[in-house]
Design a protein around this motif. Structure first.
Motif, PDB file in Angstrom:
ATOM      1  N   GLY A   1      25.408   7.803   7.749  1.00  0.00           N
ATOM      2  CA  GLY A   1      24.608   8.250   8.880  1.00  0.00           C
ATOM      3  C   GLY A   1      23.454   9.174   8.556  1.00  0.00           C
ATOM      4  N   ALA A   2      23.174   9.409   7.281  1.00  0.00           N
ATOM      5  CA  ALA A   2      22.036  10.256   6.904  1.00  0.00           C
ATOM      6  C   ALA A   2      20.736   9.470   7.071  1.00  0.00           C
ATOM      7  CB  ALA A   2      22.175  10.741   5.467  1.00  0.00           C
ATOM      8  N   VAL A   3      19.688  10.160   7.507  1.00  0.00           N
ATOM      9  CA  VAL A   3      18.372   9.552   7.678  1.00  0.00           C
ATOM     10  C   VAL A   3      17.423  10.172   6.658  1.00  0.00           C
ATOM     11  CG1 VAL A   3      16.422   9.208   9.241  1.00  0.00           C
ATOM     12  CG2 VAL A   3      18.768   9.152  10.134  1.00  0.00           C
ATOM     13  N   PHE A   4      16.718   9.305   5.920  1.00  0.00           N
ATOM     14  CA  PHE A   4      15.716   9.733   4.956  1.00  0.00           C
ATOM     15  C   PHE A   4      14.362   9.210   5.423  1.00  0.00           C
ATOM     16  CE2 PHE A   4      19.580   9.998   2.560  1.00  0.00           C
ATOM     17  CZ  PHE A   4      19.374  10.978   1.600  1.00  0.00           C
ATOM     18  N   THR A   5      13.311  10.047   5.297  1.00  0.00           N
ATOM     19  CA  THR A   5      11.967   9.637   5.662  1.00  0.00           C
ATOM     20  C   THR A   5      10.996  10.028   4.554  1.00  0.00           C
ATOM     21  OG1 THR A   5      11.449  11.707   6.814  1.00  0.00           O
ATOM     22  CG2 THR A   5      12.451   9.952   8.128  1.00  0.00           C
ATOM     23  N   TRP A   6       9.855   9.326   4.506  1.00  0.00           N
ATOM     24  CA  TRP A   6       8.809   9.640   3.536  1.00  0.00           C
ATOM     25  C   TRP A   6       7.515   8.952   3.940  1.00  0.00           C
ATOM     26  CZ3 TRP A   6      12.879   6.384   2.726  1.00  0.00           C
ATOM     27  CH2 TRP A   6      12.611   5.070   2.332  1.00  0.00           C
ATOM     28  N   GLY A   7       6.412   9.409   3.346  1.00  0.00           N
ATOM     29  CA  GLY A   7       5.089   8.867   3.644  1.00  0.00           C
ATOM     30  C   GLY A   7       4.240   9.864   4.393  1.00  0.00           C
ATOM     31  N   GLU A   8       3.351   9.355   5.232  1.00  0.00           N
ATOM     32  CA  GLU A   8       2.466  10.228   5.999  1.00  0.00           C
ATOM     33  C   GLU A   8       3.231  10.855   7.158  1.00  0.00           C
ATOM     34  OE1 GLU A   8      -2.020  10.118   7.688  1.00  0.00           O
ATOM     35  OE2 GLU A   8      -0.712   8.516   8.386  1.00  0.00           O
ATOM     36  N   GLY A   9       3.136  12.171   7.261  1.00  0.00           N
ATOM     37  CA  GLY A   9       3.885  12.890   8.293  1.00  0.00           C
ATOM     38  C   GLY A   9       3.079  13.308   9.494  1.00  0.00           C
TER      39      GLY A   9
ATOM     40  N   LYS B   1      12.229  -0.902  -6.951  1.00  0.00           N
ATOM     41  CA  LYS B   1      13.370  -0.163  -6.425  1.00  0.00           C
ATOM     42  C   LYS B   1      12.959   1.272  -6.118  1.00  0.00           C
ATOM     43  CE  LYS B   1      17.198  -0.894  -8.574  1.00  0.00           C
ATOM     44  NZ  LYS B   1      18.318  -0.870  -9.544  1.00  0.00           N
ATOM     45  N   VAL B   2      13.396   1.786  -4.961  1.00  0.00           N
ATOM     46  CA  VAL B   2      13.140   3.174  -4.597  1.00  0.00           C
ATOM     47  C   VAL B   2      14.232   4.008  -5.278  1.00  0.00           C
ATOM     48  CG1 VAL B   2      12.868   4.845  -2.719  1.00  0.00           C
ATOM     49  CG2 VAL B   2      12.078   2.479  -2.412  1.00  0.00           C
ATOM     50  N   GLU B   3      13.922   4.466  -6.477  1.00  0.00           N
ATOM     51  CA  GLU B   3      14.895   5.158  -7.331  1.00  0.00           C
ATOM     52  C   GLU B   3      15.411   6.461  -6.720  1.00  0.00           C
ATOM     53  OE1 GLU B   3      16.291   3.907  -9.909  1.00  0.00           O
ATOM     54  OE2 GLU B   3      14.935   2.285 -10.471  1.00  0.00           O
ATOM     55  N   ALA B   4      14.604   7.105  -5.897  1.00  0.00           N
ATOM     56  CA  ALA B   4      15.017   8.374  -5.297  1.00  0.00           C
ATOM     57  C   ALA B   4      16.211   8.211  -4.354  1.00  0.00           C
ATOM     58  CB  ALA B   4      13.849   9.011  -4.546  1.00  0.00           C
TER      59      ALA B   4
ATOM     60  N   ASN C   1       1.483  14.748   1.938  1.00  0.00           N
ATOM     61  CA  ASN C   1       2.378  13.650   2.292  1.00  0.00           C
ATOM     62  C   ASN C   1       3.701  13.775   1.543  1.00  0.00           C
ATOM     63  OD1 ASN C   1       0.426  12.481   3.953  1.00  0.00           O
ATOM     64  ND2 ASN C   1      -0.488  11.421   2.227  1.00  0.00           N
ATOM     65  N   GLN C   2       4.753  13.250   2.141  1.00  0.00           N
ATOM     66  CA  GLN C   2       6.071  13.257   1.502  1.00  0.00           C
ATOM     67  C   GLN C   2       6.152  12.020   0.618  1.00  0.00           C
ATOM     68  OE1 GLN C   2       8.526  15.630   1.739  1.00  0.00           O
ATOM     69  NE2 GLN C   2       9.544  14.408   0.187  1.00  0.00           N
ATOM     70  N   LEU C   3       6.072  12.198  -0.695  1.00  0.00           N
ATOM     71  CA  LEU C   3       5.978  11.078  -1.636  1.00  0.00           C
ATOM     72  C   LEU C   3       7.314  10.479  -2.019  1.00  0.00           C
ATOM     73  CD1 LEU C   3       3.170  12.424  -3.999  1.00  0.00           C
ATOM     74  CD2 LEU C   3       2.941  11.006  -1.945  1.00  0.00           C
ATOM     75  N   LEU C   4       8.410  11.206  -1.775  1.00  0.00           N
ATOM     76  CA  LEU C   4       9.748  10.724  -2.076  1.00  0.00           C
ATOM     77  C   LEU C   4      10.621  10.833  -0.824  1.00  0.00           C
ATOM     78  CD1 LEU C   4      10.299  12.467  -5.526  1.00  0.00           C
ATOM     79  CD2 LEU C   4      10.043  10.005  -5.142  1.00  0.00           C
ATOM     80  N   PRO C   5      11.628   9.990  -0.698  1.00  0.00           N
ATOM     81  CA  PRO C   5      12.528  10.094   0.439  1.00  0.00           C
ATOM     82  C   PRO C   5      13.139  11.490   0.542  1.00  0.00           C
ATOM     83  CG  PRO C   5      12.914   8.046  -0.724  1.00  0.00           C
ATOM     84  CD  PRO C   5      11.978   8.860  -1.562  1.00  0.00           C
ATOM     85  N   LYS C   6      13.152  12.022   1.764  1.00  0.00           N
ATOM     86  CA  LYS C   6      13.713  13.345   2.020  1.00  0.00           C
ATOM     87  C   LYS C   6      14.632  13.240   3.243  1.00  0.00           C
ATOM     88  CE  LYS C   6      12.323  18.100   3.063  1.00  0.00           C
ATOM     89  NZ  LYS C   6      11.135  18.980   3.321  1.00  0.00           N
ATOM     90  N   LYS C   7      15.810  13.822   3.097  1.00  0.00           N
ATOM     91  CA  LYS C   7      16.804  13.773   4.173  1.00  0.00           C
ATOM     92  C   LYS C   7      16.389  14.692   5.320  1.00  0.00           C
ATOM     93  CE  LYS C   7      21.778  14.402   4.853  1.00  0.00           C
ATOM     94  NZ  LYS C   7      23.019  14.800   4.181  1.00  0.00           N
TER      95      LYS C   7
ATOM     96  N   GLY D   1       0.814  -1.204   0.000  1.00  0.00           N
ATOM     97  CA  GLY D   1       0.000   0.000   0.000  1.00  0.00           C
ATOM     98  C   GLY D   1       0.848   1.255   0.000  1.00  0.00           C
ATOM     99  N   GLY D   2       0.580   2.129  -0.952  1.00  0.00           N
ATOM    100  CA  GLY D   2       1.363   3.352  -1.063  1.00  0.00           C
ATOM    101  C   GLY D   2       0.526   4.610  -0.985  1.00  0.00           C
ATOM    102  N   TYR D   3      -0.682   4.491  -0.462  1.00  0.00           N
ATOM    103  CA  TYR D   3      -1.651   5.584  -0.485  1.00  0.00           C
ATOM    104  C   TYR D   3      -1.184   6.864   0.197  1.00  0.00           C
ATOM    105  CZ  TYR D   3      -2.509   2.290   3.282  1.00  0.00           C
ATOM    106  OH  TYR D   3      -2.322   1.388   4.283  1.00  0.00           O
ATOM    107  N   PHE D   4      -0.202   6.826   1.084  1.00  0.00           N
ATOM    108  CA  PHE D   4       0.344   8.030   1.715  1.00  0.00           C
ATOM    109  C   PHE D   4       1.751   8.350   1.209  1.00  0.00           C
ATOM    110  CE2 PHE D   4      -2.765   6.541   4.860  1.00  0.00           C
ATOM    111  CZ  PHE D   4      -3.543   7.681   4.979  1.00  0.00           C
ATOM    112  N   GLY D   5       2.177   7.630   0.157  1.00  0.00           N
ATOM    113  CA  GLY D   5       3.517   7.845  -0.374  1.00  0.00           C
ATOM    114  C   GLY D   5       4.579   7.030   0.333  1.00  0.00           C
ATOM    115  N   GLN D   6       4.177   6.135   1.229  1.00  0.00           N
ATOM    116  CA  GLN D   6       5.140   5.378   2.042  1.00  0.00           C
ATOM    117  C   GLN D   6       6.028   4.420   1.255  1.00  0.00           C
ATOM    118  OE1 GLN D   6       1.750   5.101   2.103  1.00  0.00           O
ATOM    119  NE2 GLN D   6       1.086   3.298   3.225  1.00  0.00           N
ATOM    120  N   LEU D   7       5.736   4.205  -0.034  1.00  0.00           N
ATOM    121  CA  LEU D   7       6.609   3.352  -0.848  1.00  0.00           C
ATOM    122  C   LEU D   7       7.791   4.120  -1.422  1.00  0.00           C
ATOM    123  CD1 LEU D   7       4.009   1.156  -2.770  1.00  0.00           C
ATOM    124  CD2 LEU D   7       5.189   0.675  -0.609  1.00  0.00           C
ATOM    125  N   GLY D   8       7.682   5.447  -1.493  1.00  0.00           N
ATOM    126  CA  GLY D   8       8.795   6.268  -1.962  1.00  0.00           C
ATOM    127  C   GLY D   8       8.962   6.348  -3.466  1.00  0.00           C
ATOM    128  N   HIS D   9       7.880   6.092  -4.207  1.00  0.00           N
ATOM    129  CA  HIS D   9       7.963   6.108  -5.673  1.00  0.00           C
ATOM    130  C   HIS D   9       7.406   7.390  -6.288  1.00  0.00           C
ATOM    131  CE1 HIS D   9       9.340   2.055  -5.340  1.00  0.00           C
ATOM    132  NE2 HIS D   9       8.211   1.639  -4.831  1.00  0.00           N
TER     133      HIS D   9
END
Length: 181
Positions: A149-157, A123-126, A174-180, A104-112
């Motif tokens: 050591g960088a942390v990336f997050t995405w999906g429902e915030g 593959k999460v191309e981002a 929602n954050q649809l792509l990984p963001k540092k 399920g990617g309805y909140f962007g949690q798949l990162g595509h």
């Protein structure tokens, strides 16, 4: 057990732990449990799933429930080293530091970059160019840690769980792509 997430070939629950006979002969090195499905990584780098296939969370490119563990064919040729199950999505990390997601990617949690469901690992191309060393699937968001050591997050915030300094309550934000962070 009612969704088959215990992997014993039945939808009945159990009051005591039981060996999953379908994984006999496999050396399991990691497991993760979603809402109503389960995942296991074996020493040879294969990823197995079973239970409720809601939103394609099992990764078999269908929406069929599986009462017994089944190898995810889409990752054949990739050595899975870690996995994390969220509510209806999962993340897999391969030995080369690549992140794959499905379900399920309805909140962007798949990162595509969309809010779509993907019933097989993609593959999460981002995150290309990042060597990821850890993954974690939350209820409706995802996190990764890179080798530097960088942390990336995405999906429902909601409740500021993404760490981007804002509280996203609406689906449109929602954050649809990984963001540092």
């Amino acid at each position: 057990g009612e969704s088959g997430c215990l992997g014993h070939g039945t939808k009945r629950g159990r009051s005591r732990p039981g060996k999953i006979e379908a994984l006999e002969g496999q050396h399991v090195i990691a497991v993760s449990a979603g809402r109503s499905y389960s995942l296991a990584v074996t020493a040879n780098g294969a990823l197995w799933s079973w239970g409720d296939a809601c939103f394609g969370s099992l990764g078999h490119n269908d929406h069929l429930n599986h009462l017994l563990p089944k190898k995810i064919d889409a990752l054949a040729g990739h050595r899975v080293v870690a996995v994390s199950a969220g509510l209806h999505h999962n993340l897999a990390l391969t030995a080369d530091g690549t992140v794959w997601s499905c379900g399920g990617g309805y909140f962007g949690q798949l990162g595509h970059g969309d809010g779509q469901c993907h019933p097989q690992p993609k593959k999460v191309e981002a995150l290309a160019g990042q060597r990821v060393v850890a993954v974690s699937a939350g209820s409706e968001h995802s996190l990764t840690v890179t080798a530097n050591g960088a942390v990336f997050t995405w999906g429902e915030g909601e409740s500021s769980c993404l760490g981007h300094g804002e509280d996203m309550h609406m689906h449109m934000s929602n954050q649809l792509l990984p963001k540092k962070i």
